[in-house]
Design a protein around this motif. Structure first.
Motif, PDB file in Angstrom:
ATOM      1  N   GLY A 248       0.816  -1.210   0.000  1.00  0.00           N
ATOM      2  CA  GLY A 248       0.000   0.000   0.000  1.00  0.00           C
ATOM      3  C   GLY A 248       0.848   1.258   0.000  1.00  0.00           C
ATOM      4  N   SER A 249       1.892   1.248   0.827  1.00  0.00           N
ATOM      5  CA  SER A 249       2.798   2.398   0.873  1.00  0.00           C
ATOM      6  C   SER A 249       3.504   2.605  -0.464  1.00  0.00           C
ATOM      7  N   LYS A 250       3.937   1.504  -1.043  1.00  0.00           N
ATOM      8  CA  LYS A 250       4.642   1.585  -2.330  1.00  0.00           C
ATOM      9  C   LYS A 250       3.731   2.158  -3.412  1.00  0.00           C
ATOM     10  N   THR A 251       2.478   1.715  -3.423  1.00  0.00           N
ATOM     11  CA  THR A 251       1.524   2.210  -4.419  1.00  0.00           C
ATOM     12  C   THR A 251       1.234   3.691  -4.203  1.00  0.00           C
ATOM     13  N   PHE A 252       1.075   4.091  -2.941  1.00  0.00           N
ATOM     14  CA  PHE A 252       0.793   5.499  -2.642  1.00  0.00           C
ATOM     15  C   PHE A 252       1.949   6.390  -3.084  1.00  0.00           C
ATOM     16  N   ILE A 253       3.182   5.972  -2.814  1.00  0.00           N
ATOM     17  CA  ILE A 253       4.355   6.753  -3.205  1.00  0.00           C
ATOM     18  C   ILE A 253       4.432   6.889  -4.728  1.00  0.00           C
TER      19      ILE A 253
ATOM     20  N   ARG B 271       0.812  17.948 -13.036  1.00  0.00           N
ATOM     21  CA  ARG B 271      -0.119  18.759 -12.235  1.00  0.00           C
ATOM     22  C   ARG B 271      -1.554  18.688 -12.748  1.00  0.00           C
ATOM     23  N   ASP B 272      -1.766  17.976 -13.848  1.00  0.00           N
ATOM     24  CA  ASP B 272      -3.106  17.923 -14.444  1.00  0.00           C
ATOM     25  C   ASP B 272      -3.649  16.491 -14.415  1.00  0.00           C
ATOM     26  N   CYS B 273      -3.420  15.794 -13.297  1.00  0.00           N
ATOM     27  CA  CYS B 273      -3.865  14.406 -13.214  1.00  0.00           C
ATOM     28  C   CYS B 273      -4.308  14.066 -11.796  1.00  0.00           C
ATOM     29  N   ALA B 274      -4.978  12.925 -11.684  1.00  0.00           N
ATOM     30  CA  ALA B 274      -5.288  12.315 -10.397  1.00  0.00           C
ATOM     31  C   ALA B 274      -4.915  10.835 -10.500  1.00  0.00           C
ATOM     32  N   CYS B 275      -4.754  10.188  -9.367  1.00  0.00           N
ATOM     33  CA  CYS B 275      -4.443   8.768  -9.330  1.00  0.00           C
ATOM     34  C   CYS B 275      -5.512   8.041  -8.514  1.00  0.00           C
TER      35      CYS B 275
ATOM     36  N   ALA C 114     -14.924  -3.422  -3.311  1.00  0.00           N
ATOM     37  CA  ALA C 114     -14.623  -2.429  -2.283  1.00  0.00           C
ATOM     38  C   ALA C 114     -15.529  -2.665  -1.072  1.00  0.00           C
ATOM     39  N   GLN C 115     -15.225  -1.995   0.034  1.00  0.00           N
ATOM     40  CA  GLN C 115     -16.064  -2.136   1.211  1.00  0.00           C
ATOM     41  C   GLN C 115     -17.441  -1.527   0.992  1.00  0.00           C
ATOM     42  N   LYS C 116     -17.505  -0.534   0.122  1.00  0.00           N
ATOM     43  CA  LYS C 116     -18.772   0.085  -0.245  1.00  0.00           C
ATOM     44  C   LYS C 116     -18.554   0.908  -1.509  1.00  0.00           C
ATOM     45  N   SER C 117     -19.649   1.363  -2.098  1.00  0.00           N
ATOM     46  CA  SER C 117     -19.556   2.247  -3.256  1.00  0.00           C
ATOM     47  C   SER C 117     -18.952   3.570  -2.801  1.00  0.00           C
ATOM     48  N   GLN C 118     -17.837   3.975  -3.431  1.00  0.00           N
ATOM     49  CA  GLN C 118     -17.149   5.164  -2.916  1.00  0.00           C
ATOM     50  C   GLN C 118     -16.203   5.771  -3.946  1.00  0.00           C
ATOM     51  N   ASN C 119     -15.941   7.050  -3.762  1.00  0.00           N
ATOM     52  CA  ASN C 119     -14.881   7.779  -4.451  1.00  0.00           C
ATOM     53  C   ASN C 119     -14.360   8.774  -3.422  1.00  0.00           C
ATOM     54  N   ILE C 120     -13.351   8.347  -2.658  1.00  0.00           N
ATOM     55  CA  ILE C 120     -12.898   9.107  -1.498  1.00  0.00           C
ATOM     56  C   ILE C 120     -11.389   9.330  -1.557  1.00  0.00           C
ATOM     57  N   GLN C 121     -10.932  10.329  -0.821  1.00  0.00           N
ATOM     58  CA  GLN C 121      -9.490  10.516  -0.676  1.00  0.00           C
ATOM     59  C   GLN C 121      -8.898   9.282  -0.026  1.00  0.00           C
ATOM     60  N   TRP C 122      -7.778   8.824  -0.584  1.00  0.00           N
ATOM     61  CA  TRP C 122      -7.102   7.653  -0.010  1.00  0.00           C
ATOM     62  C   TRP C 122      -6.083   8.137   1.011  1.00  0.00           C
ATOM     63  N   SER C 123      -6.281   7.742   2.239  1.00  0.00           N
ATOM     64  CA  SER C 123      -5.327   8.033   3.302  1.00  0.00           C
ATOM     65  C   SER C 123      -4.696   6.725   3.752  1.00  0.00           C
ATOM     66  N   THR C 124      -3.375   6.733   3.900  1.00  0.00           N
ATOM     67  CA  THR C 124      -2.678   5.521   4.321  1.00  0.00           C
ATOM     68  C   THR C 124      -1.469   5.924   5.153  1.00  0.00           C
ATOM     69  N   THR C 125      -0.667   4.947   5.535  1.00  0.00           N
ATOM     70  CA  THR C 125       0.512   5.210   6.350  1.00  0.00           C
ATOM     71  C   THR C 125       1.773   4.919   5.549  1.00  0.00           C
ATOM     72  N   VAL C 126       2.657   5.901   5.471  1.00  0.00           N
ATOM     73  CA  VAL C 126       3.952   5.748   4.809  1.00  0.00           C
ATOM     74  C   VAL C 126       5.027   6.148   5.809  1.00  0.00           C
ATOM     75  N   ASP C 127       5.960   5.250   6.081  1.00  0.00           N
ATOM     76  CA  ASP C 127       7.026   5.501   7.069  1.00  0.00           C
ATOM     77  C   ASP C 127       6.445   5.976   8.408  1.00  0.00           C
ATOM     78  N   LYS C 128       5.374   5.304   8.818  1.00  0.00           N
ATOM     79  CA  LYS C 128       4.713   5.541  10.113  1.00  0.00           C
ATOM     80  C   LYS C 128       4.010   6.900  10.192  1.00  0.00           C
TER      81      LYS C 128
ATOM     82  N   LYS D  54       0.798   9.255   8.739  1.00  0.00           N
ATOM     83  CA  LYS D  54      -0.477   9.254   8.029  1.00  0.00           C
ATOM     84  C   LYS D  54      -0.408  10.267   6.890  1.00  0.00           C
ATOM     85  N   VAL D  55      -0.693   9.810   5.669  1.00  0.00           N
ATOM     86  CA  VAL D  55      -0.599  10.694   4.506  1.00  0.00           C
ATOM     87  C   VAL D  55      -1.886  10.604   3.694  1.00  0.00           C
ATOM     88  N   GLY D  56      -2.167  11.671   2.954  1.00  0.00           N
ATOM     89  CA  GLY D  56      -3.335  11.703   2.092  1.00  0.00           C
ATOM     90  C   GLY D  56      -3.253  12.875   1.137  1.00  0.00           C
ATOM     91  N   ASN D  57      -3.947  12.760   0.034  1.00  0.00           N
ATOM     92  CA  ASN D  57      -3.971  13.835  -0.964  1.00  0.00           C
ATOM     93  C   ASN D  57      -5.270  13.686  -1.738  1.00  0.00           C
TER      94      ASN D  57
END
Length: 267
Positions: A135-140, A150-154, A161-175, A177-180
């Motif tokens: 997960g961390s590798k994919t987020f990075i 600057r003209d894209c999203a990932c 999925a756990q439910k129908s959603q389109n949400i900001q992905w927050s995860t943990t990288v190097d301990k 919490k990160v999100g964008n």
């Protein structure tokens, strides 16, 4: 069959389903006893499962064959989910890098109103298939992409999925919490809606899929229908046993799958 999918041609969809079935490959081949025990099954587990679940030997052996076939099938279904986008407008399935790239010259509006023109997609079959490291590798990887473009999203798109959603992905990288907001976790139905402009596009695909699979399998060579002989071979072994009780003789035939050289069993 009347074709009701507006976002993909009938011929393309049928060909894609056909290719997915073909990728099942040698897992469509019949199981004999040698193939069944190639990696040595656990006889103790089979005995427990049969007794606790109150199943017959036929059911337990059939379930184990299904389990062995199913181990690799998720990759084939991953192929189905990913490569169908080859046939959907403005989508690309590149050979390397990303699973899907969606471009729209008219702009793609995210839930917060941000507009981009490209979405880079990593696709997963199920929401819980990534450990923290992957997960961390994919987020990075996604973070690097939005820094350089600057003209894209990932999107991390999840078929289950756990439910129908389109949400900001927050995860943990190097301990930490990160999100964008440009890095998002999206269920498959929401991704279909985004790329097709049709709210229930994924539902419509799911509704037509069974009939298409059925038709293709019916038209394919009969050799794709497995003729498994494991239970017959086990019964034949049990009938040559010196053990008179049929159930115990069958149990011994199963034990011999894993314990043929163990003390007592080879006598």
């Amino acid at each position: 069959m009347e074709w009701t999918l507006l976002f993909i041609k009938e011929k393309d969809f049928i060909n894609h389903v056909h290719h997915t079935i073909e990728k099942y490959g040698d897992r469509l081949e019949s199981f004999d006893l040698k193939r069944f025990n190639k990696n040595i099954v656990d006889p103790i587990k089979l005995i427990f499962d049969k007794t606790v679940y109150r199943k017959s030997w036929e059911e337990i052996i059939s379930n184990e064959i299904f389990r062995q076939r199913d181990k690799s099938n998720n990759n084939d279904i991953g192929y189905f989910h990913q490569y169908i986008f080859k046939y959907i407008a403005n989508c690309e399935v590149p050979k390397t890098g990303w699973d899907v790239i969606y471009r729209n010259p008219d702009g793609i509006t995210l839930p917060d109103g941000t507009v981009v023109h490209t979405i880079y997609v990593e696709m997963k079959n199920k929401h819980n298939t990534m450990n923290s490291s992957s997960g961390s590798k994919t987020f990075i990887k996604m973070q690097n992409q939005i820094i350089n473009d600057r003209d894209c999203a990932c999107f991390l798109v999840e078929a289950i999925a756990q439910k129908s959603q389109n949400i900001q992905w927050s995860t943990t990288v190097d301990k930490q919490k990160v999100g964008n907001n440009l890095i998002r976790r999206v269920s498959m139905d929401k991704f279909y809606e985004l790329v097709t402009g049709q709210r229930d596009a994924f539902y419509q695909m799911c509704m037509i899929l069974p009939a298409v699979i059925e038709e293709i399998v019916r038209e394919m060579d009969d050799s794709i229908v497995p003729n498994d002989t494991v239970i017959e071979e086990l019964k034949a072994h049990s009938e040559t046993s010196a053990i008179k009780k049929k159930e115990l003789a069958m149990t011994m035939a199963v034990y011999m799958l894993g314990f043929a050289d163990y003390n007592g069993f080879s006598v």
